[in-house]
Write an enzyme that holds these catalytic residues in place. Sequence first.
Site, mmCIF file in Angstrom:
data_model
loop_
_atom_site.group_PDB
_atom_site.id
_atom_site.type_symbol
_atom_site.label_atom_id
_atom_site.label_comp_id
_atom_site.label_asym_id
_atom_site.label_seq_id
_atom_site.Cartn_x
_atom_site.Cartn_y
_atom_site.Cartn_z
ATOM 1 N N ARG A 64 0.805 -1.215 0.000
ATOM 2 C CA ARG A 64 0.000 0.000 0.000
ATOM 3 C C ARG A 64 0.843 1.273 0.000
ATOM 4 O O ARG A 64 0.613 2.181 -0.804
ATOM 5 C CB ARG A 64 -0.908 0.052 1.248
ATOM 6 C CG ARG A 64 -2.211 -0.674 1.122
ATOM 7 C CD ARG A 64 -2.593 -1.245 2.476
ATOM 8 N NE ARG A 64 -1.610 -2.268 2.796
ATOM 9 C CZ ARG A 64 -1.734 -3.532 2.416
ATOM 10 N NH1 ARG A 64 -2.821 -3.928 1.803
ATOM 11 N NH2 ARG A 64 -0.783 -4.419 2.644
ATOM 12 N N THR A 65 1.793 1.359 0.916
ATOM 13 C CA THR A 65 2.481 2.647 1.110
ATOM 14 C C THR A 65 3.333 2.990 -0.103
ATOM 15 O O THR A 65 3.322 4.117 -0.595
ATOM 16 C CB THR A 65 3.327 2.596 2.390
ATOM 17 O OG1 THR A 65 2.540 2.018 3.430
ATOM 18 C CG2 THR A 65 3.778 3.972 2.807
ATOM 19 N N LYS A 92 26.674 -4.011 -0.806
ATOM 20 C CA LYS A 92 28.146 -4.012 -0.801
ATOM 21 C C LYS A 92 28.656 -3.232 0.406
ATOM 22 O O LYS A 92 29.742 -2.667 0.382
ATOM 23 C CB LYS A 92 28.674 -3.355 -2.087
ATOM 24 C CG LYS A 92 28.200 -3.993 -3.369
ATOM 25 C CD LYS A 92 28.836 -3.250 -4.554
ATOM 26 C CE LYS A 92 28.012 -3.335 -5.805
ATOM 27 N NZ LYS A 92 28.479 -2.407 -6.849
ATOM 28 N N ARG A 114 11.135 3.897 3.975
ATOM 29 C CA ARG A 114 10.701 2.883 4.942
ATOM 30 C C ARG A 114 11.935 2.096 5.328
ATOM 31 O O ARG A 114 12.684 1.634 4.454
ATOM 32 C CB ARG A 114 9.645 1.954 4.346
ATOM 33 C CG ARG A 114 9.368 0.765 5.256
ATOM 34 C CD ARG A 114 8.168 -0.031 4.837
ATOM 35 N NE ARG A 114 6.921 0.677 5.118
ATOM 36 C CZ ARG A 114 5.715 0.114 5.030
ATOM 37 N NH1 ARG A 114 5.610 -1.147 4.668
ATOM 38 N NH2 ARG A 114 4.636 0.808 5.302
ATOM 39 N N HIS A 142 4.617 5.646 11.727
ATOM 40 C CA HIS A 142 4.147 5.492 10.344
ATOM 41 C C HIS A 142 3.163 6.648 10.125
ATOM 42 O O HIS A 142 1.944 6.468 10.093
ATOM 43 C CB HIS A 142 3.462 4.131 10.209
ATOM 44 C CG HIS A 142 3.180 3.688 8.804
ATOM 45 N ND1 HIS A 142 3.331 4.505 7.699
ATOM 46 C CD2 HIS A 142 2.757 2.488 8.320
ATOM 47 C CE1 HIS A 142 2.995 3.827 6.608
ATOM 48 N NE2 HIS A 142 2.646 2.602 6.962
#
Length: 316
Positions: A64-65, A92, A114, A142
Amino acid sequence: MAKLATDRWTRKHLLGLEDTTADEILAVLDTANEFFPCCTGRRPAPRLLEGRTILNLFCEDSTRTRTSFTFAGERLGARVYQFHAATSSLKKNESLADTVRNIDAMGLDAIVIRHPQRGAPQRVAEYVGCSVLSAGDDAYEHPTQALLDMLAVRRKTGRFEGLTLALVGDVQHSRVARSNLFGWSKFGNRVVFVGPQVFTHDLDVEVEVTEDFDAVLPECDVIMMLRVQFERHEHLAFDIDDYIRDYQLTPARLAKAKPGALVLHPGPINRGIELVNEVADGPQSLILYQATCGVAVRMAALSLCIAALDAERQSG
Ligand code: ASP
Ligand code: CP
């Protein structure tokens, strides 16, 4: 033409709701209401972000986000690039600081991040010159999820104060619960965290808590069911059958709430655990409406933060 509440929102970042004022929250929600008629793309949106570049930097899974920030940016005319952590130079051992500084140096207006570490969006905001918007960090915040939840309830009920909200389930590991607590509490609402002791014994916020879902239900205007955050449990023992017996939202349980009480869930849903199909897909559920509101909220958040960035660039 959508009216941006730039008089009330002057920050270039959106990192959490704990330190966001009630007036700033209303600025985002009022702007989101302006965008709502065009948020699904079926009506043209104003090209307020034409020529802008946004980076979706997701180091945790999302449906969703990520999608909603992408649609929000693109419907306003921006280009939204998807950063894939699994195939990036983070693999890396490049640091997050070097990663974002290099991409910012290529010309960026906003990073949507996120990340599994608490405070990662705040740190990134210190490394770069562009706007930074949190799409969720660890079990911390959030913010756009809580804003879209607020928009959904406000639009459906016309009410925003004096409500009782139950946030139910794995509240201790839920950034959605924390951001909603911070947001709703600023408007004189009662927020109750509901869950078994195993999910409430170590909360780092001041909040009313109960183990007894059935007892609090008759007082609830809004019931927000939360997914059990299995991926955040280290050696946490709990019995899923007991959990389902005491906390699953069924039609019988929902009937104990105030008439017309609204059911929310941030998604992803684990059907058959935190709630059953009849409730998830029933008339009191706002779950898909939340997804729609999410696009409007992210259109607002991106436009307002980038407007503040422009003001800073012009003054600098
Ligand atoms: N999607 C929400 C989050 O990322 C809720 C969840 O995953 O349960 O916090
Ligand atoms: N509600 C939410 O954040 O969903 P995703 O994890 O799918 O983005």
